[in-house]
Design a protein around this motif. Structure first.
Motif, PDB file in Angstrom:
ATOM      1  N   UNK A  78      59.899  58.031 117.337  1.00 29.37           N
ATOM      2  CA  UNK A  78      60.277  59.053 116.529  1.00 29.37           C
ATOM      3  C   UNK A  78      59.227  59.044 115.387  1.00 29.37           C
ATOM      4  N   UNK A  79      58.855  57.702 114.948  1.00 40.57           N
ATOM      5  CA  UNK A  79      57.876  57.367 113.691  1.00 40.57           C
ATOM      6  C   UNK A  79      56.423  58.036 114.016  1.00 40.57           C
ATOM      7  N   UNK A  80      56.040  58.498 115.095  1.00 40.62           N
ATOM      8  CA  UNK A  80      54.721  58.965 115.447  1.00 40.62           C
ATOM      9  C   UNK A  80      54.751  60.327 115.628  1.00 40.62           C
ATOM     10  N   UNK A 120      53.086  62.747 113.684  1.00 43.19           N
ATOM     11  CA  UNK A 120      52.145  63.587 112.841  1.00 43.19           C
ATOM     12  C   UNK A 120      50.681  63.840 113.697  1.00 43.19           C
ATOM     13  N   UNK A 121      50.017  64.730 113.130  1.00 43.27           N
ATOM     14  CA  UNK A 121      48.759  65.046 113.660  1.00 43.27           C
ATOM     15  C   UNK A 121      47.949  63.858 113.952  1.00 43.27           C
ATOM     16  N   UNK A 122      47.778  63.013 113.024  1.00 46.88           N
ATOM     17  CA  UNK A 122      47.044  61.929 113.118  1.00 46.88           C
ATOM     18  C   UNK A 122      47.609  60.598 113.678  1.00 46.88           C
ATOM     19  N   UNK A 123      48.768  60.695 114.121  1.00 44.06           N
ATOM     20  CA  UNK A 123      49.614  59.673 114.905  1.00 44.06           C
ATOM     21  C   UNK A 123      50.755  60.373 115.678  1.00 44.06           C
ATOM     22  N   UNK A 124      50.385  60.650 116.898  1.00 46.65           N
ATOM     23  CA  UNK A 124      51.292  61.618 117.613  1.00 46.65           C
ATOM     24  C   UNK A 124      51.634  60.861 119.016  1.00 46.65           C
TER      25      UNK A 124
END
Length: 128
Positions: free
Chosen positions: A44-46, A48-52
């Motif tokens: 769930x922490x990942x 974002x567009x730069x960490x997916x």
């Protein structure tokens, strides 16, 4: 009103899995290989567009590299960022080739108590 029994639900699920080439390929590819266990909370922490990261068939993939290359656009991928995308993946009609293309980005699998598709050493949906 007709209510399906647990037995008939299990039978239907087993039939669906047995007929799925995609799930069979995953079973053959990964059963017996030891993958790092990553919890849903960690995934769930990942988001974002730069960490997916996404989950497909209880396996976790880092798709950061691919998010802007997705034919449906980054927005589609971000909708499932940090979550299980299996049913969306199947409903859109993705095939085995798509899953094969992202295998180099397989980073782990869900712990046994969080899996939907893996039960013990066999690949099959289970009723929670």
């Amino acid at each position: 009103m007709m209510v399906a029994t647990l037995s008939s639900q299990n039978q239907l699920l087993n039939t669906l899995v047995e007929k799925s080439d995609l799930l069979s390929w995953i079973k053959g590819k990964f059963i017996g290989h030891h993958l790092r266990e990553i919890s849903m909370r960690q995934v769930e922490r990942h988001n974002k567009i730069d960490d997916c990261w996404i989950i497909l068939y209880d396996k976790i993939y880092d798709i950061t590299f691919f998010i802007n290359k997705h034919p449906g656009g980054a927005e589609v991928m971000l909708e499932y960022a940090g979550r299980d995308a299996t049913f969306a993946f199947e409903s859109i009609g993705h095939d085995l080739d798509v899953l094969k293309k992202i295998q180099q980005n397989l980073i782990g699998q869900l712990p046994k108590d969080e899996r939907i598709f893996l039960s013990k050493d066999e690949l099959r949906p289970r009723i929670v």
